[in-house]
Design a protein around this motif. Structure first.
Motif, mmCIF file in Angstrom:
data_model
loop_
_atom_site.group_PDB
_atom_site.id
_atom_site.type_symbol
_atom_site.label_atom_id
_atom_site.label_comp_id
_atom_site.label_asym_id
_atom_site.label_seq_id
_atom_site.Cartn_x
_atom_site.Cartn_y
_atom_site.Cartn_z
ATOM 1 N N PHE A 202 0.813 -1.212 0.000
ATOM 2 C CA PHE A 202 0.000 0.000 0.000
ATOM 3 C C PHE A 202 0.849 1.265 0.000
ATOM 4 C CE2 PHE A 202 -2.939 -3.218 1.746
ATOM 5 C CZ PHE A 202 -3.914 -3.125 0.770
ATOM 6 N N GLY A 203 2.165 1.097 -0.116
ATOM 7 C CA GLY A 203 3.084 2.223 -0.196
ATOM 8 C C GLY A 203 3.686 2.347 -1.573
ATOM 9 N N PRO A 204 4.909 1.825 -1.764
ATOM 10 C CA PRO A 204 5.598 1.973 -3.052
ATOM 11 C C PRO A 204 4.780 1.514 -4.264
ATOM 12 C CG PRO A 204 7.103 1.097 -1.415
ATOM 13 C CD PRO A 204 5.746 1.146 -0.775
ATOM 14 N N THR A 205 3.941 0.520 -4.073
ATOM 15 C CA THR A 205 3.109 0.048 -5.184
ATOM 16 C C THR A 205 2.253 1.174 -5.758
ATOM 17 O OG1 THR A 205 3.075 -2.205 -4.334
ATOM 18 C CG2 THR A 205 1.274 -1.596 -5.805
ATOM 19 N N PHE A 206 1.854 2.112 -4.899
ATOM 20 C CA PHE A 206 1.005 3.224 -5.334
ATOM 21 C C PHE A 206 1.711 4.576 -5.180
ATOM 22 C CE2 PHE A 206 -1.838 -0.277 -4.408
ATOM 23 C CZ PHE A 206 -2.534 -0.338 -5.605
ATOM 24 N N GLY A 207 3.048 4.549 -5.221
ATOM 25 C CA GLY A 207 3.818 5.784 -5.196
ATOM 26 C C GLY A 207 3.814 6.501 -3.865
ATOM 27 N N ARG A 208 3.569 5.775 -2.796
ATOM 28 C CA ARG A 208 3.549 6.384 -1.464
ATOM 29 C C ARG A 208 4.709 5.830 -0.638
ATOM 30 N NH1 ARG A 208 -0.966 5.791 1.989
ATOM 31 N NH2 ARG A 208 -0.529 7.875 2.715
ATOM 32 N N GLN A 209 5.150 6.583 0.322
ATOM 33 C CA GLN A 209 6.257 6.175 1.200
ATOM 34 C C GLN A 209 5.776 6.219 2.642
ATOM 35 O OE1 GLN A 209 9.203 5.067 0.414
ATOM 36 N NE2 GLN A 209 10.598 5.498 2.064
ATOM 37 N N PHE A 210 5.980 5.128 3.392
ATOM 38 C CA PHE A 210 5.655 5.131 4.820
ATOM 39 C C PHE A 210 6.488 6.225 5.484
ATOM 40 C CE2 PHE A 210 6.083 3.327 9.177
ATOM 41 C CZ PHE A 210 4.735 3.379 9.510
ATOM 42 N N PRO A 211 5.886 7.012 6.391
ATOM 43 C CA PRO A 211 6.587 8.166 6.966
ATOM 44 C C PRO A 211 7.919 7.848 7.659
ATOM 45 C CG PRO A 211 4.269 8.205 7.563
ATOM 46 C CD PRO A 211 4.511 6.902 6.862
ATOM 47 N N THR A 212 8.046 6.673 8.228
ATOM 48 C CA THR A 212 9.300 6.308 8.904
ATOM 49 C C THR A 212 9.815 4.980 8.332
ATOM 50 O OG1 THR A 212 8.005 5.288 10.702
ATOM 51 C CG2 THR A 212 8.778 7.564 11.045
ATOM 52 N N PRO A 213 10.316 5.014 7.101
ATOM 53 C CA PRO A 213 10.734 3.776 6.434
ATOM 54 C C PRO A 213 11.856 3.039 7.155
ATOM 55 C CG PRO A 213 11.478 5.696 5.203
ATOM 56 C CD PRO A 213 10.571 6.196 6.285
ATOM 57 N N PRO B 165 7.047 -3.241 -7.412
ATOM 58 C CA PRO B 165 8.421 -3.242 -7.896
ATOM 59 C C PRO B 165 9.163 -4.572 -7.722
ATOM 60 C CG PRO B 165 8.144 -1.664 -6.076
ATOM 61 C CD PRO B 165 6.810 -2.275 -6.353
ATOM 62 N N TRP B 166 8.758 -5.382 -6.764
ATOM 63 C CA TRP B 166 9.478 -6.638 -6.510
ATOM 64 C C TRP B 166 8.886 -7.837 -7.257
ATOM 65 C CZ3 TRP B 166 7.151 -3.597 -2.881
ATOM 66 C CH2 TRP B 166 5.935 -4.048 -2.375
ATOM 67 N N TRP B 167 7.796 -7.633 -7.990
ATOM 68 C CA TRP B 167 7.277 -8.701 -8.848
ATOM 69 C C TRP B 167 8.067 -8.731 -10.143
ATOM 70 C CZ3 TRP B 167 1.177 -8.569 -8.536
ATOM 71 C CH2 TRP B 167 0.781 -8.930 -7.230
ATOM 72 N N ARG B 168 8.061 -9.848 -10.812
ATOM 73 C CA ARG B 168 8.879 -9.975 -12.028
ATOM 74 C C ARG B 168 8.304 -9.105 -13.153
ATOM 75 N NH1 ARG B 168 6.066 -15.124 -12.303
ATOM 76 N NH2 ARG B 168 5.116 -15.311 -14.353
#
Length: 196
Positions: free
Chosen positions: A60-71, A126-129
């Motif tokens: 629900f983060g990088p997949t939709f261009g979002r970054q968790f606030p404290t990665p 990003p981690w799927w083939r």
């Protein structure tokens, strides 16, 4: 309760419910009990929670261009190069309460993604083939709910083996009250003994 006639609300409801049921399986456990390996591959209740929170943060983060606030609180992808099980156990500096708190914050982050986007919102895992990375929000909600449900089932069995704690939901276990479990198990053993 969510309006289950609305597809998005229904999908979101089942994701939230599965997440809450999984976290519930840690209630009342000590730090040691939550970390104790319970299978030959080292599965443990706290490790399942850590894995699932990282799953949600990613999907629900990088997949939709979002970054968790404290990665920095999450397991980075490069950690899997050194240890493919990096998200399946709590490090010594992590605690049960700390990981549960982190999961609740990840859940809020995931819920924001779901609330802000339509079900057909495009994303890319990003981690799927390559050639299989394009997704939509509805597909990811179903994918993550399925993943969490599988791990919640593992947690159900581990908790039952630990202290007999059973039940599907905290507010409704789906287990008959006053059932004679030893007699039931004996009955099943006798049935099984008829076969080789």
């Amino acid at each position: 309760m969510a309006d289950l006639s609305d597809t998005k609300a229904a999908l979101h409801y089942y994701l939230r419910r599965t997440r809450d049921d999984l976290i519930w399986k840690l209630d009342g456990l000590s730090e040691r009990e939550a970390r104790t390996p319970r299978t030959v591959t080292g599965n443990n209740l706290l490790g399942i929670v850590k894995h699932c929170l990282n799953v949600e943060a990613g999907y629900f983060g990088p997949t939709f261009g979002r970054q968790f606030p404290t990665p920095e609180e999450l397991v980075p992808l490069q950690a899997f190069d050194d240890d493919p099980q990096a998200d399946w156990y709590a490090r010594e500096d992590e605690t049960k309460d700390g990981l549960i708190d982190l999961y609740r914050r990840v859940a809020q982050f995931a819920d924001e993604t779901i609330d802000q986007l339509p079900l057909d919102a495009p994303g890319q895992v990003p981690w799927w083939r390559p050639g299989h990375q394009d997704v939509t929000l509805d597909r990811i909600i179903m994918h993550v709910t399925g993943d969490l449900a599988r791990h919640a089932g593992q947690a159900d069995i581990m908790r039952e083996q630990h202290d007999g704690g059973i039940g599907w939901h905290q507010d409704g276990t789906s287990i008959p009250d006053g059932y004679d479990w030893p007699a039931y198990v004996s009955k099943l053993r006798k049935l099984a003994d008829h076969f080789e």
